[in-house]
Design an enzyme around this catalytic site. Sequence first.
Site, PDB file in Angstrom:
ATOM      1  CG  ASP A 292      -2.066   0.895   1.102  1.00 52.82           C
ATOM      2  OD1 ASP A 292      -1.971   1.858   0.350  1.00 52.82           O
ATOM      3  OD2 ASP A 292      -3.091   0.629   1.751  1.00 52.82           O
ATOM      4  CG  HIS A 386      -8.616   0.873  -5.132  1.00 53.74           C
ATOM      5  ND1 HIS A 386      -9.474   1.845  -4.691  1.00 53.74           N
ATOM      6  CD2 HIS A 386      -7.370   1.314  -4.863  1.00 53.74           C
ATOM      7  CE1 HIS A 386      -8.770   2.832  -4.163  1.00 53.74           C
ATOM      8  NE2 HIS A 386      -7.490   2.547  -4.267  1.00 53.74           N
TER       9      HIS A 386
END
Length: 478
Positions: A292, A386
């Site tokens: 991330d 996403h």
Amino acid sequence: MSTHSDHESANHTTDGGPERGGEPDRGPRATAVNAPRKRRERRRGSPSRDSLPPPTTPKEEHGTPSGSGTPLSRRRLLGTASAAGAGGLVLGAAGGAWGHAAAQNEPPAALTSLGSADVAFHGTHQAGIVTPAQAHGHLVAFDLVSGAGRRQAAALLRRWSDAARRMMAGEPPSGGERDTGIALDAGPSSLTVTFGFGRTFFTRTGMKKELPRQLAPLPDFSADALDKERSDGDLWVQIGADDALVAFHALRALQREAAGVARLRWQMSGFNRSPGATDRPRTVRNLMGQVDGSNNPKTTDDDFAERVFVPSSGEPSWMAGGSFVVQRRIRMLLDSWDERALGEQERVIGRRKSDGAPLTGGHEHTAPDLDKRGKDGLPVIAADAHVRVAAPETNGGAAMLRRPFSFHDGFRDDGAPDAGLLFLAWQADPLRGFVPVQRKLDRGDALSDFLRHEASGLFAVPGGPARGEYVGQRLLEG
């Protein structure tokens, strides 16, 4: 809202730019921002962070190195003596440590590399925005008490700034008066303290004319289930440090200074990966296990300042060098997520879980090929993945710098972890950054099924103070 940083404008977890676990910035701009530094002297045999690249040397407001060769403060001297722990010394009190060093006629050993790192308080921008994200953080909001106005707020910001400046240099707040002693034997540990103003602050202080247009209330989003008592606030403070006691010490010091002027509205605590925890600098993983922060804006990007900071010619003038931060408490439905097969998790994100590379191939920092199709003729990256929903070209170039903390606040009544992300997104204008991106995610991001937005706030964070100034002085005394 998203929790994966596949796009510089819409990641909702710990970012790879400021996060110490990601690829650090090393370009010319990095030397002009508030980044941590290490003391040259290091205790022999102390824990090392040599696995990390050497940090850049930050500059003070007037271009001089911010402390290279600075003598140890009394607190730092006590801390280094405590860290040495040599000769069977029992460190029961501060005076004992100081006396032992003096009696031996030997200089105290240097702090460990983690404890010695400090961040400049003064500068064009406040610390804690582009500073590498620390291992421990506290976010807290205050409301002015009845009867407190502009004059009282100015006095409080003056006290807060003085305390922050001292603690960030490894010294006790207020010169040691009434200090709790929580961090007495520790160095600054990359401590940063960042201050901001909420929309209601300008009403309470009679300064509505100074209210930035960028502080317009955030719109309602369909996925919101916001707790108003844990949202917004007159004054906002972000605290970060690589040592938990140093971070808590700063929190307590600022709370004590606010007594009689501002009362606590809400407080949240979070964490990140500790410095040196991996074999080499890596992008962190969020609580879903996903890499991330792969594509957070870098300070070396040509348009970084334009995206993140209010220009010197911007309005209002007191916000020059400042930024606007959106904070969201986003709970992750981790039990539901963990039940999904690896393939389904990767389809939701659009990246491989093992290394963060896009499903279309390459490595973590390879740009996703949104046009690529599989043998079945379908897009390799799903329409609601996403990566696709957050792609720059689908958001009109909207950009934010994410610098969040993860959180875990125990377990809910059903046994599910009350855990997720304290999302923080910095931008020059949230009306062009956060708002359009969140609207897009709200309409069709597969990741939204595993998230719950439970608190929200938007704050104006003024530029950094020059020497002799306190944070917000240009607003409160302008």
